[in-house]
Design a protein around this motif. Structure first.
Motif, PDB file in Angstrom:
ATOM      1  N   TYR A  14       0.856  -1.191   0.000  1.00  0.00           N
ATOM      2  CA  TYR A  14       0.000   0.000   0.000  1.00  0.00           C
ATOM      3  C   TYR A  14       0.890   1.238   0.000  1.00  0.00           C
ATOM      4  CZ  TYR A  14      -3.900  -3.017   1.334  1.00  0.00           C
ATOM      5  OH  TYR A  14      -4.868  -3.988   1.358  1.00  0.00           O
ATOM      6  N   VAL A  15       0.607   2.174  -0.891  1.00  0.00           N
ATOM      7  CA  VAL A  15       1.321   3.449  -0.943  1.00  0.00           C
ATOM      8  C   VAL A  15       0.281   4.533  -0.728  1.00  0.00           C
ATOM      9  CG1 VAL A  15       2.737   5.007  -2.321  1.00  0.00           C
ATOM     10  CG2 VAL A  15       3.068   2.534  -2.509  1.00  0.00           C
ATOM     11  N   SER A  16       0.441   5.301   0.332  1.00  0.00           N
ATOM     12  CA  SER A  16      -0.503   6.365   0.713  1.00  0.00           C
ATOM     13  C   SER A  16      -1.934   5.824   0.825  1.00  0.00           C
ATOM     14  CB  SER A  16      -0.443   7.518  -0.288  1.00  0.00           C
ATOM     15  OG  SER A  16       0.851   8.071  -0.312  1.00  0.00           O
ATOM     16  N   GLY A  17      -2.066   4.626   1.368  1.00  0.00           N
ATOM     17  CA  GLY A  17      -3.374   4.046   1.610  1.00  0.00           C
ATOM     18  C   GLY A  17      -4.005   3.332   0.428  1.00  0.00           C
ATOM     19  N   ALA A  18      -3.403   3.402  -0.753  1.00  0.00           N
ATOM     20  CA  ALA A  18      -3.948   2.752  -1.945  1.00  0.00           C
ATOM     21  C   ALA A  18      -3.077   1.558  -2.324  1.00  0.00           C
ATOM     22  CB  ALA A  18      -4.004   3.733  -3.105  1.00  0.00           C
ATOM     23  N   ILE A  19      -3.708   0.530  -2.871  1.00  0.00           N
ATOM     24  CA  ILE A  19      -2.953  -0.652  -3.293  1.00  0.00           C
ATOM     25  C   ILE A  19      -2.072  -0.285  -4.484  1.00  0.00           C
ATOM     26  CG2 ILE A  19      -3.110  -2.965  -4.274  1.00  0.00           C
ATOM     27  CD1 ILE A  19      -5.715  -3.334  -2.741  1.00  0.00           C
ATOM     28  N   ALA A  20      -0.769  -0.538  -4.333  1.00  0.00           N
ATOM     29  CA  ALA A  20       0.180  -0.235  -5.411  1.00  0.00           C
ATOM     30  C   ALA A  20       0.554  -1.497  -6.176  1.00  0.00           C
ATOM     31  CB  ALA A  20       1.430   0.431  -4.850  1.00  0.00           C
ATOM     32  N   ALA A  21       0.696  -2.621  -5.451  1.00  0.00           N
ATOM     33  CA  ALA A  21       1.100  -3.866  -6.099  1.00  0.00           C
ATOM     34  C   ALA A  21       0.905  -5.029  -5.131  1.00  0.00           C
ATOM     35  CB  ALA A  21       2.556  -3.787  -6.529  1.00  0.00           C
ATOM     36  N   SER A  22       0.917  -6.241  -5.682  1.00  0.00           N
ATOM     37  CA  SER A  22       0.872  -7.433  -4.831  1.00  0.00           C
ATOM     38  C   SER A  22       1.911  -8.425  -5.334  1.00  0.00           C
ATOM     39  CB  SER A  22      -0.523  -8.056  -4.834  1.00  0.00           C
ATOM     40  OG  SER A  22      -0.832  -8.549  -6.114  1.00  0.00           O
ATOM     41  N   PHE A  23       2.472  -9.183  -4.396  1.00  0.00           N
ATOM     42  CA  PHE A  23       3.549 -10.116  -4.710  1.00  0.00           C
ATOM     43  C   PHE A  23       3.347 -11.424  -3.971  1.00  0.00           C
ATOM     44  CE2 PHE A  23       5.183  -5.837  -5.192  1.00  0.00           C
ATOM     45  CZ  PHE A  23       5.807  -5.880  -6.433  1.00  0.00           C
ATOM     46  N   PRO A  24       3.854 -12.535  -4.519  1.00  0.00           N
ATOM     47  CA  PRO A  24       3.716 -13.822  -3.842  1.00  0.00           C
ATOM     48  C   PRO A  24       4.666 -13.995  -2.662  1.00  0.00           C
ATOM     49  CG  PRO A  24       4.850 -14.094  -5.940  1.00  0.00           C
ATOM     50  CD  PRO A  24       4.404 -12.653  -5.851  1.00  0.00           C
ATOM     51  N   THR A  25       5.753 -13.196  -2.616  1.00  0.00           N
ATOM     52  CA  THR A  25       6.707 -13.315  -1.505  1.00  0.00           C
ATOM     53  C   THR A  25       6.898 -11.983  -0.813  1.00  0.00           C
ATOM     54  OG1 THR A  25       8.673 -12.811  -2.823  1.00  0.00           O
ATOM     55  CG2 THR A  25       7.981 -15.125  -2.757  1.00  0.00           C
ATOM     56  N   LYS A  26       7.235 -12.064   0.469  1.00  0.00           N
ATOM     57  CA  LYS A  26       7.460 -10.846   1.250  1.00  0.00           C
ATOM     58  C   LYS A  26       8.703 -10.111   0.754  1.00  0.00           C
ATOM     59  CE  LYS A  26       7.619  -9.118   5.944  1.00  0.00           C
ATOM     60  NZ  LYS A  26       7.562  -9.448   7.370  1.00  0.00           N
ATOM     61  N   THR A  27       9.713 -10.863   0.315  1.00  0.00           N
ATOM     62  CA  THR A  27      10.958 -10.251  -0.177  1.00  0.00           C
ATOM     63  C   THR A  27      10.687  -9.359  -1.386  1.00  0.00           C
ATOM     64  OG1 THR A  27      12.222 -12.150   0.598  1.00  0.00           O
ATOM     65  CG2 THR A  27      13.291 -10.724  -1.013  1.00  0.00           C
ATOM     66  N   GLU A  28       9.878  -9.850  -2.322  1.00  0.00           N
ATOM     67  CA  GLU A  28       9.544  -9.045  -3.501  1.00  0.00           C
ATOM     68  C   GLU A  28       8.770  -7.793  -3.107  1.00  0.00           C
ATOM     69  OE1 GLU A  28       8.886 -11.862  -7.270  1.00  0.00           O
ATOM     70  OE2 GLU A  28       7.643 -12.411  -5.542  1.00  0.00           O
ATOM     71  N   ALA A  29       7.852  -7.942  -2.164  1.00  0.00           N
ATOM     72  CA  ALA A  29       7.063  -6.796  -1.700  1.00  0.00           C
ATOM     73  C   ALA A  29       7.953  -5.764  -1.031  1.00  0.00           C
ATOM     74  CB  ALA A  29       5.969  -7.271  -0.748  1.00  0.00           C
ATOM     75  N   GLU A  30       8.899  -6.232  -0.206  1.00  0.00           N
ATOM     76  CA  GLU A  30       9.808  -5.307   0.478  1.00  0.00           C
ATOM     77  C   GLU A  30      10.716  -4.591  -0.514  1.00  0.00           C
ATOM     78  OE1 GLU A  30      11.601  -8.013   3.242  1.00  0.00           O
ATOM     79  OE2 GLU A  30      10.145  -7.513   4.819  1.00  0.00           O
ATOM     80  N   THR A  31      11.178  -5.296  -1.541  1.00  0.00           N
ATOM     81  CA  THR A  31      12.028  -4.672  -2.573  1.00  0.00           C
ATOM     82  C   THR A  31      11.255  -3.589  -3.303  1.00  0.00           C
ATOM     83  OG1 THR A  31      13.267  -6.724  -2.853  1.00  0.00           O
ATOM     84  CG2 THR A  31      13.400  -5.119  -4.637  1.00  0.00           C
ATOM     85  N   PHE A  32      10.013  -3.889  -3.672  1.00  0.00           N
ATOM     86  CA  PHE A  32       9.170  -2.901  -4.354  1.00  0.00           C
ATOM     87  C   PHE A  32       8.933  -1.694  -3.441  1.00  0.00           C
ATOM     88  CE2 PHE A  32       4.988  -1.085  -5.270  1.00  0.00           C
ATOM     89  CZ  PHE A  32       5.123  -0.780  -6.607  1.00  0.00           C
ATOM     90  N   ALA A  33       8.624  -1.948  -2.180  1.00  0.00           N
ATOM     91  CA  ALA A  33       8.354  -0.869  -1.227  1.00  0.00           C
ATOM     92  C   ALA A  33       9.580   0.023  -1.052  1.00  0.00           C
ATOM     93  CB  ALA A  33       7.924  -1.441   0.122  1.00  0.00           C
ATOM     94  N   ALA A  34      10.767  -0.573  -1.010  1.00  0.00           N
ATOM     95  CA  ALA A  34      11.994   0.218  -0.870  1.00  0.00           C
ATOM     96  C   ALA A  34      12.194   1.126  -2.066  1.00  0.00           C
ATOM     97  CB  ALA A  34      13.199  -0.709  -0.699  1.00  0.00           C
ATOM     98  N   LYS A  35      11.889   0.632  -3.266  1.00  0.00           N
ATOM     99  CA  LYS A  35      12.039   1.457  -4.467  1.00  0.00           C
ATOM    100  C   LYS A  35      11.046   2.614  -4.473  1.00  0.00           C
ATOM    101  CE  LYS A  35      13.920  -2.134  -7.436  1.00  0.00           C
ATOM    102  NZ  LYS A  35      13.673  -2.996  -8.597  1.00  0.00           N
ATOM    103  N   GLN A  36       9.871   2.407  -3.884  1.00  0.00           N
ATOM    104  CA  GLN A  36       8.857   3.459  -3.852  1.00  0.00           C
ATOM    105  C   GLN A  36       9.226   4.589  -2.900  1.00  0.00           C
ATOM    106  OE1 GLN A  36       6.124   3.517  -5.992  1.00  0.00           O
ATOM    107  NE2 GLN A  36       7.342   1.869  -6.812  1.00  0.00           N
ATOM    108  N   THR A  37      10.119   4.312  -1.953  1.00  0.00           N
ATOM    109  CA  THR A  37      10.489   5.339  -0.974  1.00  0.00           C
ATOM    110  C   THR A  37      11.793   6.041  -1.315  1.00  0.00           C
ATOM    111  OG1 THR A  37      11.564   3.673   0.420  1.00  0.00           O
ATOM    112  CG2 THR A  37       9.255   4.171   0.886  1.00  0.00           C
TER     113      THR A  37
END
Length: 60
Positions: A14-37
């Motif tokens: 979630y980015v600013s309360g809205a769904i930005a993306a979904s991933f099958p693994t937590k690692t992929e989600a964390e990598t995406f989240a880091a790039k968004q910040t």
């Protein structure tokens, strides 16, 4: 603000309360989240003082 929640076996980013993306693994989600910040890197541009487009080479 970025949040990661597990829902039905998927990790939802979630980015600013809205769904930005979904991933099958937590690692992929964390990598995406880091790039968004991260802020994009600024490219430096060299500004040169050239004489073109000035009639008779004179400046104001």
């Amino acid at each position: 603000m970025v949040k990661i929640k597990e829902e039905n076996g998927q990790f939802i980013v979630y980015v600013s309360g809205a769904i930005a993306a979904s991933f099958p693994t937590k690692t992929e989600a964390e990598t995406f989240a880091a790039k968004q910040t991260q802020y994009p890197t600024q490219e430096e541009t060299l500004i040169t003082d050239n004489q073109e487009d000035v009639p008779n080479g004179l400046r104001d």
